[in-house]
Design a protein around this motif. Structure first.
Motif, PDB file in Angstrom:
ATOM      1  N   VAL A   1      47.125  45.296  44.419  1.00 26.46           N
ATOM      2  CA  VAL A   1      46.110  45.246  43.370  1.00 26.46           C
ATOM      3  C   VAL A   1      44.768  45.872  43.761  1.00 26.46           C
ATOM      4  CG1 VAL A   1      44.865  43.732  41.777  1.00 26.46           C
ATOM      5  CG2 VAL A   1      47.246  43.244  42.342  1.00 26.46           C
TER       6      VAL A   1
ATOM      7  N   THR B   1      49.730  40.249  46.716  1.00 26.68           N
ATOM      8  CA  THR B   1      48.883  40.867  45.698  1.00 26.68           C
ATOM      9  C   THR B   1      47.798  41.744  46.320  1.00 26.68           C
ATOM     10  OG1 THR B   1      47.719  40.371  43.629  1.00 26.68           O
ATOM     11  CG2 THR B   1      47.153  39.013  45.510  1.00 26.68           C
TER      12      THR B   1
ATOM     13  N   VAL C   1      52.000  42.043  39.943  1.00 26.83           N
ATOM     14  CA  VAL C   1      50.717  41.517  39.474  1.00 26.83           C
ATOM     15  C   VAL C   1      50.869  40.159  38.796  1.00 26.83           C
ATOM     16  CG1 VAL C   1      48.699  41.973  38.030  1.00 26.83           C
ATOM     17  CG2 VAL C   1      49.855  43.886  39.152  1.00 26.83           C
TER      18      VAL C   1
ATOM     19  N   PHE D   1      44.082  39.117  39.161  1.00 22.08           N
ATOM     20  CA  PHE D   1      43.910  39.121  40.612  1.00 22.08           C
ATOM     21  C   PHE D   1      43.054  37.941  41.072  1.00 22.08           C
ATOM     22  CE2 PHE D   1      41.274  40.573  44.254  1.00 22.08           C
ATOM     23  CZ  PHE D   1      42.274  40.679  45.210  1.00 22.08           C
TER      24      PHE D   1
ATOM     25  N   PHE E   1      43.649  43.373  34.965  1.00 23.56           N
ATOM     26  CA  PHE E   1      44.208  43.207  36.308  1.00 23.56           C
ATOM     27  C   PHE E   1      43.244  42.486  37.246  1.00 23.56           C
ATOM     28  CE2 PHE E   1      46.986  47.159  35.490  1.00 23.56           C
ATOM     29  CZ  PHE E   1      47.987  46.353  34.950  1.00 23.56           C
TER      30      PHE E   1
END
Length: 339
Positions: free
Chosen positions: A90, A86, A292, A47, A43
């Motif tokens: 995130v 995001t 995501v 990101f 992730f």
């Protein structure tokens, strides 16, 4: 904090009024610490790609006068949106995976919910605006420059944002009025609508049906109009005589449609489809796509595959490189041509 006892299906259950001191616990993905580390790395990389890619697009469009057109204005608006979209989900997700910081206050949860729905709805409207812009450019080229001027482009983007904010307010205000049980464990990786409704001890039917209707109207109306725009685009492309131009246009439209269908498909599954029988793990997996993955795909699909954007990015990179580096690069290219 005042407490009350109610009977639900014959069983006594306690719930508390909402105060600024109440907290939710975000359960996240897995209890396995080692698996969470792998998720954190995955992730985090997505990101970084999302934020970096969208910042590159915004910088390229801002610094290159040749990209100051309605199409690239819409792309910049989408990139700006994706960064904030995001950022809403995130960073907190990464903190939960790495630091086990899985608590969030009630106001913080409602704020995250509001911005998530706002940015999600605004993205639906912006994708529709971009599909309409592409339709006008391909199907109505003679009217495009007069209809899609700077004022119209700004109004379309501003309208998308204002409508998105109003869309986000409705579920946030409705859910904030609910009474929640003593168990505050949100079986998700962020404050989403379905898991919050599951925690309520009161009558959620009015709230549930209101959010369902809102989701139905926003998602299906935007998706239908977007697909109609692409349908007319495909019909117009069939009349293009050049095979290369037809193939390039189909490639662009196909990539755009892929992102649109992934985004809308997962959103409809979560907020419109009958998902009560699906496991919580499946819901979390589906949510990853629109929170995501899709924000990371958009800069690649919509802009970085675009030849004009790539040329602009290359110019900007060369501008900031040392002059002797550019001279060495030019000399190497010149020598290679003579080999």
């Amino acid at each position: 904090m005042p407490t009350f006892a109610v009977s639900v299906n014959g069983c006594a259950m306690q719930f508390t009024n909402q105060t600024s001191g109440s907290y939710f616990t975000i359960l996240g993905f897995l209890s396995d610490s080692e698996a969470n580390i792998y998720l954190f790395i995955a992730f985090l990389l997505i990101f970084l790609v999302t934020v970096t890619g969208n910042l590159i697009i915004m910088t390229a469009v801002a610094m290159d006068q040749s990209l100051h057109t309605p199409m690239y204005f819409f792309l910049t608006s989408l990139s700006f949106l994706e960064i904030w979209y995001t950022m809403t989900i995130v960073p907190k997700l990464l903190a939960n995976l790495l630091l086990k910081s899985n608590t969030i206050s009630f106001p913080g949860c409602m704020t995250q919910l509001f911005f998530f729905v706002t940015f999600g709805a605004t993205e639906c409207y912006l994708l529709l605006v971009m599909a309409y812009d592409l339709y006008m450019a391909i199907c109505k080229p003679l009217y495009y420059s007069s209809l899609m001027d700077t004022s119209t482009s700004f109004q379309l983007v501003a309208g998308s944002w204002v409508t998105g904010v109003l869309t986000g307010l409705i579920p946030a205000l409705l859910i904030a009025q609910l009474d929640f049980c003593e168990s505050r464990q949100v079986n998700h990786f962020f404050c989403d609508i379905p898991p919050l409704l599951e925690l309520s001890c009161g009558d959620i039917y009015p709230t549930e049906i209101s959010i369902f209707i809102l989701s139905l109207v926003v998602l299906f109306s935007s998706l239908l109009l977007t697909l109609v725009s692409y349908l007319f685009i495909v019909i117009s492309v069939f009349h293009i005589k050049s095979n290369n131009s037809r193939r390039r246009t189909f490639s662009t439209c196909g990539a755009h449609l892929t992102v649109v269908l992934i985004y809308y498909g997962t959103m409809i599954f979560m907020y419109v489809g009958p998902h009560s029988n699906y496991s919580s793990d499946l819901k979390k997996f589906v949510s990853v796509f629109y929170t995501v993955i899709t924000p990371g795909l958009n800069p690649i699909i919509y802009s970085l595959r675009n030849k004009e954007v790539k040329v602009s990015v290359k110019k900007i990179v060369q501008r900031f490189l040392p002059s002797d580096f550019n001279q060495q690069r030019f000399s190497m290219q010149k020598n290679l041509k003579h080999v």
